[in-house]
Write a protein that holds these residues in place. Sequence first.
Motif, PDB file in Angstrom:
ATOM      1  N   ALA A  47       0.797  -1.263   0.045  1.00 50.04           N
ATOM      2  CA  ALA A  47       0.152  -0.067   0.044  1.00 50.04           C
ATOM      3  C   ALA A  47       0.849   1.368   0.071  1.00 50.04           C
ATOM      4  O   ALA A  47       0.521   2.163  -0.688  1.00 50.04           O
ATOM      5  CB  ALA A  47      -1.013   0.203   1.377  1.00 50.04           C
ATOM      6  N   VAL A  99      -7.078   4.272  -1.065  1.00 47.78           N
ATOM      7  CA  VAL A  99      -6.912   2.966  -0.382  1.00 47.78           C
ATOM      8  C   VAL A  99      -7.449   2.670   0.985  1.00 47.78           C
ATOM      9  O   VAL A  99      -8.197   1.643   0.956  1.00 47.78           O
ATOM     10  CB  VAL A  99      -5.286   2.560  -0.099  1.00 47.78           C
ATOM     11  CG1 VAL A  99      -4.923   1.771   0.663  1.00 47.78           C
ATOM     12  CG2 VAL A  99      -4.326   2.754  -1.215  1.00 47.78           C
ATOM     13  N   SER A 100      -7.660   3.871   1.582  1.00 51.04           N
ATOM     14  CA  SER A 100      -8.660   4.044   2.794  1.00 51.04           C
ATOM     15  C   SER A 100     -10.037   3.538   2.580  1.00 51.04           C
ATOM     16  O   SER A 100     -10.719   2.574   3.484  1.00 51.04           O
ATOM     17  CB  SER A 100      -8.509   5.058   3.424  1.00 51.04           C
ATOM     18  OG  SER A 100      -7.337   5.604   4.101  1.00 51.04           O
ATOM     19  N   ARG A 103     -10.025  -0.258   1.454  1.00 50.79           N
ATOM     20  CA  ARG A 103     -10.148  -1.197   2.663  1.00 50.79           C
ATOM     21  C   ARG A 103     -11.572  -1.219   3.478  1.00 50.79           C
ATOM     22  O   ARG A 103     -12.055  -2.157   3.996  1.00 50.79           O
ATOM     23  CB  ARG A 103      -9.131  -0.411   3.576  1.00 50.79           C
ATOM     24  CG  ARG A 103      -7.899  -1.013   3.112  1.00 50.79           C
ATOM     25  CD  ARG A 103      -6.553  -0.260   3.979  1.00 50.79           C
ATOM     26  NE  ARG A 103      -5.307  -0.975   3.706  1.00 50.79           N
ATOM     27  CZ  ARG A 103      -4.096  -0.366   4.294  1.00 50.79           C
ATOM     28  NH1 ARG A 103      -4.383   0.619   5.108  1.00 50.79           N
ATOM     29  NH2 ARG A 103      -3.146  -1.034   3.988  1.00 50.79           N
ATOM     30  N   GLU A 104     -12.202   0.243   3.524  1.00 52.48           N
ATOM     31  CA  GLU A 104     -13.560   0.257   4.224  1.00 52.48           C
ATOM     32  C   GLU A 104     -14.542  -0.487   3.437  1.00 52.48           C
ATOM     33  O   GLU A 104     -15.238  -1.053   4.216  1.00 52.48           O
ATOM     34  CB  GLU A 104     -13.919   1.684   4.206  1.00 52.48           C
ATOM     35  CG  GLU A 104     -15.191   1.996   4.955  1.00 52.48           C
ATOM     36  CD  GLU A 104     -15.349   3.565   5.119  1.00 52.48           C
ATOM     37  OE1 GLU A 104     -16.547   3.953   4.996  1.00 52.48           O
ATOM     38  OE2 GLU A 104     -14.532   4.495   5.065  1.00 52.48           O
ATOM     39  N   THR A 180      -7.250  -8.112  -2.006  1.00 53.02           N
ATOM     40  CA  THR A 180      -6.974  -7.972  -0.673  1.00 53.02           C
ATOM     41  C   THR A 180      -5.439  -7.976  -0.559  1.00 53.02           C
ATOM     42  O   THR A 180      -4.861  -7.774   0.761  1.00 53.02           O
ATOM     43  CB  THR A 180      -7.494  -9.381  -0.018  1.00 53.02           C
ATOM     44  OG1 THR A 180      -7.127 -10.469  -0.809  1.00 53.02           O
ATOM     45  CG2 THR A 180      -9.066  -9.337   0.004  1.00 53.02           C
ATOM     46  N   ASN A 183      -3.058  -5.328   1.268  1.00 50.14           N
ATOM     47  CA  ASN A 183      -2.417  -5.422   2.538  1.00 50.14           C
ATOM     48  C   ASN A 183      -1.208  -6.119   2.821  1.00 50.14           C
ATOM     49  O   ASN A 183      -0.681  -6.307   3.985  1.00 50.14           O
ATOM     50  CB  ASN A 183      -3.410  -5.652   3.740  1.00 50.14           C
ATOM     51  CG  ASN A 183      -4.795  -4.861   3.710  1.00 50.14           C
ATOM     52  OD1 ASN A 183      -4.410  -3.298   3.589  1.00 50.14           O
ATOM     53  ND2 ASN A 183      -6.050  -5.096   3.745  1.00 50.14           N
ATOM     54  N   ARG A 186       2.414  -6.618   5.703  1.00 53.82           N
ATOM     55  CA  ARG A 186       1.941  -5.927   6.897  1.00 53.82           C
ATOM     56  C   ARG A 186       2.991  -5.853   7.852  1.00 53.82           C
ATOM     57  O   ARG A 186       3.711  -6.804   8.113  1.00 53.82           O
ATOM     58  CB  ARG A 186       0.807  -6.701   7.383  1.00 53.82           C
ATOM     59  CG  ARG A 186       0.177  -6.134   8.584  1.00 53.82           C
ATOM     60  CD  ARG A 186      -0.721  -5.079   8.342  1.00 53.82           C
ATOM     61  NE  ARG A 186      -1.910  -5.273   7.371  1.00 53.82           N
ATOM     62  CZ  ARG A 186      -2.989  -5.908   7.528  1.00 53.82           C
ATOM     63  NH1 ARG A 186      -3.274  -6.303   8.905  1.00 53.82           N
ATOM     64  NH2 ARG A 186      -3.740  -6.059   6.876  1.00 53.82           N
ATOM     65  N   GLY A 193      -5.939  -1.854   9.183  1.00 57.59           N
ATOM     66  CA  GLY A 193      -5.788  -1.992   7.713  1.00 57.59           C
ATOM     67  C   GLY A 193      -7.223  -1.848   7.031  1.00 57.59           C
ATOM     68  O   GLY A 193      -7.246  -2.104   5.785  1.00 57.59           O
ATOM     69  N   ARG A 194      -8.158  -1.909   7.989  1.00 57.08           N
ATOM     70  CA  ARG A 194      -9.393  -2.139   7.469  1.00 57.08           C
ATOM     71  C   ARG A 194     -10.210  -0.953   7.122  1.00 57.08           C
ATOM     72  O   ARG A 194     -11.355  -0.819   6.603  1.00 57.08           O
ATOM     73  CB  ARG A 194     -10.442  -2.881   8.704  1.00 57.08           C
ATOM     74  CG  ARG A 194     -10.199  -4.111   9.042  1.00 57.08           C
ATOM     75  CD  ARG A 194     -10.667  -4.574  10.458  1.00 57.08           C
ATOM     76  NE  ARG A 194     -12.266  -4.168  10.378  1.00 57.08           N
ATOM     77  CZ  ARG A 194     -13.018  -5.169  10.186  1.00 57.08           C
ATOM     78  NH1 ARG A 194     -12.318  -6.236   9.515  1.00 57.08           N
ATOM     79  NH2 ARG A 194     -14.283  -4.918  10.238  1.00 57.08           N
ATOM     80  N   GLY A 195      -9.354   0.205   7.465  1.00 58.37           N
ATOM     81  CA  GLY A 195     -10.099   1.589   7.027  1.00 58.37           C
ATOM     82  C   GLY A 195     -10.938   1.814   7.804  1.00 58.37           C
ATOM     83  O   GLY A 195     -12.085   2.452   7.247  1.00 58.37           O
TER      84      GLY A 195
END
Length: 601
Positions: A47, A99-100, A103-104, A180, A183, A186, A193-195
Amino acid sequence: VTVSAGGDAAVNVQVTSQVGKSLAIAESIAVPLILLLLLFAFGSVVAALLPLALGGIAILATFAELFLLGSLTNVSVYSISLTTQLGLGLGIDYALLMVSRFREQLATGDDVPTAVARTTATAGRTILFSATTVAIALTALLVFPQYFLRSFAYAGIGVALIAAVATVLVIPALLALLGTRVNAGRLPWATSGRGDASRFWERIAGAVTRRPLLAALPVVAVLLLAASPLLKVAFGTPDATVLRPGISSRQVSDTLAAAFPGNATSTIDIVTTAPLPSTAITGYARAVSALPAVVRVDSSAGTFTAGRLTTPDPGDGALGNRAAQRLAVTLTAAADSPTAQNLVTTIRALPNPDHVATLVGGPSADLVDSKESIAADLPWAALIVALATFVLLFLFTGSVIQPLRALLVNGLSLSAALGAMTWIFQQGHLATWLHITARPMDTSMTVLLLCIAFGLSMDYEVFLTSRIKELHDQGADPRTSVVQGLARTGRIVSTAAGLLAVSLFAFATSTVSFLQMFGLGAGLAVLIDATLIRGILVPAITTLTGDTIWYAPSPLRRLHRRIGLSESESTGTGPHLANAAQRRRGIRPASAANHSRSSGR
């Protein structure tokens, strides 16, 4: 005997050399720090590489743009630095948002194609509006005739629009490929990292919205106090004092000012547009030499002091020829002082000798003309930015109050940042730490600072407002939409601002004071905007005004429904939530309107 060269030419050469070295040092400090902070911000190696890819595309494409423009018009070499700084900064901003949001969407259960589509429809739309506001802010620089300022417009507009287009075309493709695996790599200390929403900013927003007036008043007081030095601001143009005392051309300037009668670095040149007889030159030179702050006047008729001829033969053939005459006026005051500027105006007001027009030049005249030129065009530039920003934010929000609120709070943050720079660089506070000489604010660099900082502040304005509006359109009450909007964007905005501020603050290591001023001022403006403005003032004002913040007259509401973009259409939210929001604003839901049309009513 040690011999040093001074004067305007030597100063210009050494300023250019020092700026080049300073930029290299600043980038060597900032880039490694940004790379490290990107890993912390994104929490994964993959990311963290996305903003670098996006910034690289924007920077290289803008270099190509500047190369083409450079074959058509003058382009300042300093625009290259703005391209790299702004390209990397916007790449970080836009990649963080995309990216946020991706992830959300994944965390809500969307599959990868759906998450990419919804991310592009929401965050991508926000980024396009954001880049347009940045470009509009920098368009104001095209109003000014100075090619130095125009060059930054060419670079800034290009890099903003290219970064936005690359974001909505390249980043979705990369996210679709990665899925996916965005991420992957990590880091051990990284969050999920789930937003997900930021608890810190949610608590801040909750506290502000509970007592909005109590939260806003101290912030406004602090910003007004920071802006107060602007009441005594003065402006100048670069001279030897922008360099550090140890540099040779600065040493020459200091020696001339201290050890020789009159300030040889403040000479005012007067040139006639036609030849003159000796008697006319004598009378005119005598009148100029009698003016306050004039040490002497050198002319082809001799040297004059205090209205008297002191040296009949100057021995300088460059002071007169068959085409024109030149008079060199030596002053007691510095070139950028009010005394020198007033003297230029006084000389220009003197009657022309023998009805022959005269032209006045030199550093003091350059400053007078530059200030008059910028002052004449500044209202037009401000009007263009204000109107364009108002229209764009209206199209974005459907409100006429939100654009006015944005212009007000952004103006307050810019005033605070510029006031702090005046306190440091003009009044001389912290001069020892920064190794600077107190001097008037650089006129062109101040205009550039205002435009860049305004554009970046509108960048964060769109990020936050878009999320608040999205929640509002889904039926959330004003307080909930503000709290959740800040919780969802607070981390993005503060992280992006922090990364950009690191890059800008690296300019504080420069050996040229106007570059230090720009870096510190722009970095401070970004941090003020991301914390005090977005974290406190915007939530407080939005809470105090309630649904009124979304007000627009009926004709403009109808216009917005026709040409504006509805956030609820792009997010895939249920129609009942969008209809509830429309009813709250007095707008008939689309389904009811369609039914009326189909039934002929």
